[in-house]
Enzyme design. Sequence first.
Site, PDB file in Angstrom:
ATOM      1  N   PRO A   2      65.216 140.558  89.508  1.00  0.00           N
ATOM      2  CA  PRO A   2      64.086 140.643  88.609  1.00  0.00           C
ATOM      3  C   PRO A   2      63.807 139.403  87.784  1.00  0.00           C
ATOM      4  CG  PRO A   2      66.036 141.480  87.562  1.00  0.00           C
ATOM      5  CD  PRO A   2      66.412 140.641  88.718  1.00  0.00           C
ATOM      6  N   GLU A   3      62.852 138.627  88.156  1.00  0.00           N
ATOM      7  CA  GLU A   3      62.300 137.618  87.259  1.00  0.00           C
ATOM      8  C   GLU A   3      60.853 138.013  87.035  1.00  0.00           C
ATOM      9  OE1 GLU A   3      63.240 133.556  88.421  1.00  0.00           O
ATOM     10  OE2 GLU A   3      64.950 134.265  89.578  1.00  0.00           O
TER      11      GLU A   3
END
Length: 262
Positions: A2-3
């Site tokens: 998750p970015e």
Amino acid sequence: MPELPEVETVVRSVAAHLAGRRILESKFTSKFVTPGSRAKLAQRLLGRRIESVRRRGKFIIIELDEGTLTVHLGMTGKLLIQGQTNQHTHGVFTLDDGMLFYQDPRQFGRIEWSAGESPRVKRLGPEPLEISLDEFRVRLKRTTRMKALLLNQTFLAGLGNIYADESLFAAGIHPLTQANKLTATRAARLHRAIQGILTHAIQLGGSSISDYVNAEGERGWFQMEHRAYGREGEPCVNCGKPIRKILVAQRGTHYCPRCQKK
DNA sequence: ACTAATGTTGTAGG
DNA sequence: GCCTACAACATTAG
């Protein structure tokens, strides 16, 4: 998983499903993901109506009719609107229409309720897709190395290891460059690279490098566009020199030794 | 067996 | 205060 682009993709895939729903029941099983009393959290959420879902940096902010539920996916967190529970499911929400599952093998993610804005969200720097070039240049007046700065969420909110490496590659900037040594031209190139990379990544639904999927279980495709991250030893797409991997700020850092100069 | 992995936070030392 | 390294959190994959 998750970015910023992955979290944005999750938010987009979950928002319509959640908005306006009421939470009939919730169950939590991890003392890491949900620190403090899980029973109390479940009690707090009981009967709450979900007003809206949005992203800030890498955080998912779920506004309730009373309070805010803030979700961070950590390294391996997933928010799913379909599927079934398994040994890594640490949050189960029963809604008046549908379900919501939180899965997280490493349990680095967090699900937290707060009356107002979460203190962790308060500390975040500007959104990289919204910051002006002028403000970006002001914030570069630091002695730290560019790679470490891009990972710092109080500098910009949302870049992680993949998009930091990809942005520096796209801008032709060496990851060890001291931030305040960037010329105006190179600062502008980096500003544009960050926004271009993130926008493109969102369009492709983020990067699925191991098992990232959006809330509907669909993979992203931006990993096909990676030029630096995960390409150690492979030829640079610009000059053919092998991509090099070094350690910066305790994170694997990929760059082209010919195209990226200090 | 050992290492590294899309992240954050707290501590220690320069 | 700023900056860096390191450890910790827990699990899986190569």
